[in-house]
Scaffold this active site. Structure first.
Site, PDB file in Angstrom:
ATOM      1  N   LYS A 282       3.939  14.548   7.510  1.00 36.81           N
ATOM      2  CA  LYS A 282       3.369  14.264   6.203  1.00 36.81           C
ATOM      3  C   LYS A 282       2.841  15.560   5.597  1.00 36.81           C
ATOM      4  CE  LYS A 282       0.588  10.743   3.899  1.00 36.81           C
ATOM      5  NZ  LYS A 282      -0.136   9.483   4.062  1.00 36.81           N
ATOM      6  N   GLU A 368      -4.463  -6.448   7.650  1.00 38.36           N
ATOM      7  CA  GLU A 368      -5.656  -7.039   7.045  1.00 38.36           C
ATOM      8  C   GLU A 368      -5.991  -8.410   7.621  1.00 38.36           C
ATOM      9  OE1 GLU A 368      -3.912  -4.033   4.274  1.00 38.36           O
ATOM     10  OE2 GLU A 368      -3.089  -5.751   5.365  1.00 38.36           O
ATOM     11  N   ARG A 396      -4.126 -10.062   1.337  1.00 35.66           N
ATOM     12  CA  ARG A 396      -3.200 -10.287   2.448  1.00 35.66           C
ATOM     13  C   ARG A 396      -3.875 -11.016   3.607  1.00 35.66           C
ATOM     14  NH1 ARG A 396       0.262  -4.897   3.351  1.00 35.66           N
ATOM     15  NH2 ARG A 396       2.024  -6.286   3.122  1.00 35.66           N
TER      16      ARG A 396
END
Length: 640
Positions: A282, A368, A396
């Site tokens: 990343k 979640e 969610r």
């Protein structure tokens, strides 16, 4: 001229020679750095998939072939290659390019991407649609930035592997979501990458394949593939993806453009579900982002050379910081308090809590629902869990909130950042619905503070509330005034409202961020001769029945204002309750976010556009008040 000057669409990418690809990758990466340094935006994720993005459009016939991206912040370079390079500088700005992927924006955005882990499920659906219509095109799902640890991804892998449909999943394994990845899947992938014996044999196979001509290489593919699979079964524990029904290839260096192209070209010809495992970094290509991928996941504008952002004047802290510091202070006094977040410790400021109490902080990853249900389990053992998740992401976990927390009357506190209009991240990230979905849950306490002091006060109240779940919502914004030390703030009486301005002509029942806007609107109304009461309705459920009765007894007109959907929100609740108490005598108007998806842009501009600022509230109050000489003068002045 640069290669990028000639490339306007993916068809142009496919005309490039293989020898041009490394230079082209460098150019698109540099283009991304140049633009985002000037305008800000999501950054590290797209840098990490520069080679993969170019390779996908080079190998596959897009948009006929479907590329389904996960978490759209990986797709800035995808936008560059698909006809939007000249508009990239407008990204996340009002009326500019969407911050994530949007079907209405481009034929190449085959599926909208905002929340994580949707790509494989969507790709399975597209493959089913293709086969149902007896069509012939490839479907590729790109999943990464920690989304492979989300339960939705497992469900999709399980279904896809059993279906035996032609489908390619590319796992962009960068060991990161926004924060470093957590969980058993991350350990498993690291085990695959770092197993020395497997890597030595794999490298020998790779070297053999590269030594022979392409035609011979293709003939040898089946034999070497079987050999490599045997090696994997010997040396890689579990072989999870193979057991799920996928042919697994990797891990490969995701920054070797030729390796990525070769791999995609070969797996494209295979039948059945295939998973390609690419290891990427990343922030690749920009040293500061490589060294600190958390900080550079997204950024405000900065100096490209130094990596430094312009110094901002020291101002008031954001609500999330007030929450993080307050929670840490409260936990120092009560060792039952723990914090739970879902891959967002820095975004929710539970990282502050983590530094003080690392054994009491739980980052569950992009999971979640699991975070909510695990909090319910903790609560059964006398722990006081505080679940800190963005409003939009907590959607969610809704089923877990209803059935695992509320149905069992468990004292779990939900702290929802980014409630209301979240700004430049747009409709996938606005917290428009939490008031409506929390109000409908039996036993749920629903609250919203007007400022930072009240946020701490409501937290104190919630952590002593034992009769069921408790929620607090607050915006992505700075607090309106300095916040005193946590110890100096008293808890708010449970279920209480606060009359912050007394008037006689109408009452404005305001929620959270709208309280101060309503006070400003009341000042404007006073200039027109309208005397407005303003009530801080910090408890939406249960509401303050005593104050409501008092307001109804002295006001003929009621205006409710909330920074949440007007459909089934606080205003709808008040309209029903008022009707039940006094019939149709008071005239009730409701204000909130309209029944549409709000676009991206500056938070203040978006709120003004939908009328949720002082001027908009005053305008609606004028309409509610009806005609009078002073009001007509004010309305004429406004229209002018």
């Amino acid at each position: 001229m640069a290669i990028l000057d000639y490339v306007k669409r993916p068809a142009d990418v496919r005309r490039l020679s293989r020898s041009q690809l490394p230079d082209f990758v460098r150019e698109v990466r540099e283009r991304l750095i140049d633009v985002v340094a000037k305008v800000g935006g999501h950054f590290g994720g797209s840098l990490g998939v520069a080679e993969l993005t170019v390779a996908l459009h080079y190998v596959f016939d897009t948009p006929r072939d479907r590329i389904v991206w996960d978490t759209g912040h990986q797709a800035y370079i995808h936008k560059i290659l698909t006809g939007r390079n000249d508009r990239l500088h407008t990204i996340r700005r009002k009326d500019g390019l969407a911050p994530f992927l949007r079907r209405a924006e481009s034929d190449f955005d085959v599926f909208g991407a905002g929340h994580a882990a949707t790509s494989i499920s969507a790709a399975v659906g597209m493959a089913i649609g293709r086969d149902h219509k007896d069509e012939d095109f490839d479907v590729v799902a790109v999943i990464g930035d920690g989304a492979i640890g989300c339960g939705l991804a497992y469900e999709a892998l399980n279904n896809a592997g059993a279906s035996e449909r032609n489908l390619i999943v590319v796992l962009n394994d960068n060991d990161m979501s926004i924060a470093p990845n957590v969980g058993a899947m991350n350990k498993y992938l690291n085990g695959v990458i770092t197993n020395p014996l497997y890597n030595r044999v794999r490298d020998q196979v790779k070297e053999l394949m590269q030594r022979v001509p392409t035609t011979i290489s293709d003939v040898m593919q089946s034999a070497t593939g079987r050999f490599e699979e045997s090696v994997k079964h010997l040396f890689v524990p579990g072989m999870l993806f193979e057991e799920l029904g996928f042919r697994y290839f990797g891990p490969f260096d995701g920054h070797d453009i030729h390796m990525v192209v070769n791999t995609l070209q070969r797996v494209r010809r295979m039948k059945g579900p295939v998973l390609v495992h690419l290891v990427t970094q990343k922030g690749k290509g920009y040293e500061p982002a490589e060294e600190d991928p958390v900080k550079w996941h997204a950024s405000s504008p900065w100096d490209k050379i130094t990596g430094l952002s312009p110094k901002k004047p020291v101002g008031l802290p954001r609500y999330q910081k007030v929450f993080g510091r307050g929670l840490t202070d409260l936990a120092a006094e009560d060792d039952r308090i723990v914090a739970i977040t879902a891959a967002m410790p820095s975004g929710t400021s539970t990282d502050i809590f983590d530094k003080a109490f690392p054994t009491r902080h739980f980052d569950v990853g992009i999971a979640e629902a699991h975070g909510v249900t695990s909090a319910a389990g903790m609560a059964t053992e006398g722990v006081r869990p505080v679940v800190a998740i963005y409003s939009t992401f907590l959607q969610r976990g809704f089923d877990s909130i209803v059935h695992d927390v509320a149905l069992q009357d468990l004292p779990v506190m939900f702290c929802m950042d980014r409630a209301g209009v979240a700004g430049a991240d747009g409709p996938t990230h606005h917290g428009a619905f939490d008031i409506a979905y929390m109000l409908l849950v039996p036993g749920m306490t629903v609250t919203a503070p007007k400022d930072g002091d009240e946020l701490i006060a409501l937290m104190k109240t919630g952590l002593t509330h034992d009769a069921g779940p408790y929620s607090i919502r607050y915006p992505r914004d700075a607090v309106p005034a300095a916040v005193p030390p946590t110890a100096e703030i008293d808890a708010v009486p449970y279920g209480s409202w606060e009359v912050v301005r007394e008037g006689s002509d109408m009452a404005i029942l305001a929620v959270g961020t709208m309280v101060l806007e309503a006070l400003s609107a009341a000042d404007e109304l006073a200039a027109a001769g309208i005397d407005a009461t303003v009530v801080n309705c910090r408890f939406l459920k249960p509401f303050d029945e005593e104050v409501l009765e008092r307001v109804l007894g002295s006001h003929e007109r009621i205006l409710t204002v909330e920074e949440g959907t007007v459909v089934n929100g606080f205003g709808a609740l008040m309209a029903r309750e008022i009707q039940a108490r006094v019939g149709s005598r008071p005239t009730v108007r409701t204000m909130g976010l309209p029944d549409v998806f709000i676009e991206h842009g500056d938070r203040g501009l978006l709120l003004a556009e939908v009328g949720l600022d002082a001027e908009g509230i005053a305008r609606e109050a004028l309409r509610l008040a009806g005609p009078s000489p002073d009001i007509r003068v004010m309305a004429t002045r406004e229209s002018a």
